[in-house]
Design an enzyme around this catalytic site. Structure first.
Site, mmCIF file in Angstrom:
data_model
loop_
_atom_site.group_PDB
_atom_site.id
_atom_site.type_symbol
_atom_site.label_atom_id
_atom_site.label_comp_id
_atom_site.label_asym_id
_atom_site.label_seq_id
_atom_site.Cartn_x
_atom_site.Cartn_y
_atom_site.Cartn_z
ATOM 1 N N ASP A 115 5.098 33.958 3.560
ATOM 2 C CA ASP A 115 6.131 33.955 4.596
ATOM 3 C C ASP A 115 7.494 34.093 3.915
ATOM 4 O O ASP A 115 7.785 33.390 2.940
ATOM 5 C CB ASP A 115 6.055 32.630 5.376
ATOM 6 C CG ASP A 115 6.906 32.663 6.626
ATOM 7 O OD1 ASP A 115 7.173 33.767 7.129
ATOM 8 O OD2 ASP A 115 7.307 31.585 7.094
ATOM 9 N N ASN A 144 17.841 38.049 9.706
ATOM 10 C CA ASN A 144 18.022 38.955 10.841
ATOM 11 C C ASN A 144 19.293 38.627 11.620
ATOM 12 O O ASN A 144 20.020 39.529 12.067
ATOM 13 C CB ASN A 144 16.815 38.888 11.774
ATOM 14 C CG ASN A 144 15.670 39.774 11.303
ATOM 15 O OD1 ASN A 144 15.893 40.785 10.647
ATOM 16 N ND2 ASN A 144 14.450 39.391 11.632
ATOM 17 N N HIS A 182 18.513 43.417 12.888
ATOM 18 C CA HIS A 182 17.083 43.727 12.799
ATOM 19 C C HIS A 182 16.803 45.039 12.069
ATOM 20 O O HIS A 182 15.739 45.192 11.474
ATOM 21 C CB HIS A 182 16.475 43.754 14.199
ATOM 22 C CG HIS A 182 16.360 42.393 14.814
ATOM 23 N ND1 HIS A 182 15.317 41.541 14.527
ATOM 24 C CD2 HIS A 182 17.165 41.725 15.681
ATOM 25 C CE1 HIS A 182 15.464 40.418 15.196
ATOM 26 N NE2 HIS A 182 16.594 40.494 15.906
ATOM 27 N N ASP A 219 14.241 45.194 9.080
ATOM 28 C CA ASP A 219 13.091 46.082 8.920
ATOM 29 C C ASP A 219 13.070 46.707 7.530
ATOM 30 O O ASP A 219 12.009 46.847 6.907
ATOM 31 C CB ASP A 219 13.117 47.192 9.972
ATOM 32 C CG ASP A 219 12.741 46.689 11.364
ATOM 33 O OD1 ASP A 219 12.226 45.557 11.456
ATOM 34 O OD2 ASP A 219 12.946 47.437 12.343
ATOM 35 N N GLU A 274 7.305 38.346 9.830
ATOM 36 C CA GLU A 274 7.646 38.329 8.404
ATOM 37 C C GLU A 274 6.551 37.664 7.576
ATOM 38 O O GLU A 274 6.775 37.262 6.433
ATOM 39 C CB GLU A 274 8.977 37.588 8.175
ATOM 40 C CG GLU A 274 8.942 36.088 8.408
ATOM 41 C CD GLU A 274 9.209 35.707 9.867
ATOM 42 O OE1 GLU A 274 9.539 34.531 10.100
ATOM 43 O OE2 GLU A 274 9.094 36.572 10.750
#
Length: 337
Positions: free
Chosen positions: A198, A206, A211, A215, A242
């Site tokens: 994680d 973010n 975002h 990405d 994630e």
């Protein structure tokens, strides 16, 4: 004699094996076959020569006389030919002066596909040749379409099991591969390691950078995971959001910890910035490890629960580390041993 030169298309070669012991009749049939469109006519006068030519050249059609010199007849030859091509099919047409129903039935039972009574009329021979050639072309096309369909299904399955953003295996593919590797490890008695990873504080990443940049960060991490999975069966997957997962067949407990430390170092070497991370300005990763030699009670669900609990323990101990319940330590503690 009716002309038969245009009875069969000439766009592809068509080889006929003619098995006939009478030289004069064999020459006549050979000439008629060539006029009917056969591009090559192989000739045999007995059973042994017929079988040798059949195995060596694999003709497109066999014209086989029932009565042959020696102890073996055409029925025996047809049976041996069928045994020599498992999974394949070469049409066999019997030639005989006999025309009884019993002879026809025996020919079919021996592996024949049709039956011509001698003397064979040229127009009938040309029609049979054309029909068998058409069947050959249809069968080849069917085989080709089957292969194309198989490849298309393979590509479709690969697409269905790939995460479109990262290019890693997606959750569906992960579930299938983990189940398969558990069965393989159980069968072989070898260790299997599962890691759940994680990205630390990724929501804050973010929220700070947006975002789109998030990405791009996921793509960069995915490249690191692919790079660290060097063995053919090592699998990196996007578990969700994630979260990532690693399936490592044949990896024992100590090897899993070494792998996790190498992953952490590789990620650190990429220096991916995280401007709002409480632990510094670099992106870090936390992970949970479980390793076992699967037995009858081992399931994908039980391994996932164990790895998830280890991931929770890694986060509770300060993040930026991997924890293993089996080793009862994390990668930070192992580094100081």
């Amino acid at each position: 004699m009716a002309p038969a030169a245009s009875a069969a298309p000439e766009h592809e070669p068509f080889c006929v094996l003619l098995v006939e012991d009478q030289a004069s009749l064999r020459a006549q049939l050979c000439s008629e076959l060539q006029r009917a469109g056969a591009t090559e006519v192989l000739q045999a006068a007995d059973a042994d020569a017929a079988l040798q030519l059949f195995k060596l050249r694999r003709p497109d059609l066999v014209l086989l006389d029932i009565r042959l010199p020696g102890s073996e007849d055409g029925y025996w030859v047809a049976q041996r030919m069928r045994e020599a091509e498992p999974g394949g099919w070469t049409p066999i047409i019997f030639l005989s002066g006999l025309d009884g129903d019993g002879d026809l039935w025996r020919g079919i039972e021996a592996g024949g596909d049709d039956y011509l009574v001698k003397p064979v009329r040229p127009i009938v021979l040309a029609a049979k040749l054309r029909a068998m050639r058409r069947l050959r072309d249809m069968r080849r096309r069917l085989v080709q379409l089957t292969e194309e369909l198989h490849l298309a299904n393979q590509r479709l399955n690969e697409m269905v099991e790939l995460d479109p953003l990262t290019g890693l295996v997606n959750r569906r593919g992960f579930d299938r591969i983990l189940h398969s590797e558990i069965l393989a490890a159980r069968r072989d008695g070898t260790p299997l390691t599962l890691m759940l990873c994680d990205l630390d504080h990724f929501k804050r990443y973010n929220d700070t950078l947006g975002h789109v940049q998030g990405d791009e960060c996921l793509k960069a991490v995915s490249r690191v995971l692919r790079e660290v999975c060097m063995r053919p069966r090592d699998t990196a997957a996007r578990y969700g959001g994630e979260e990532f997962a690693l399936i490592l067949p044949g990896t024992p407990r100590s090897g899993a910890m070494t792998f996790a430390r190498a992953l952490g170092k590789l990620l650190a070497s990429r220096a991916l910035t995280h401007p709002d991370s409480p632990g510094g300005h670099m992106l870090t990763l936390s992970g949970g490890i479980t390793t076992c030699v699967p037995d009858a009670t081992t399931s994908a669900e039980s391994m996932l629960i164990r790895a998830d609990e280890a991931l929770y323990a890694a986060k509770a101990q300060g993040r930026n580390r991997f924890f293993s319940f089996e080793m009862q330590m994390d990668t930070i503690e192992q580094r100081h041993l």
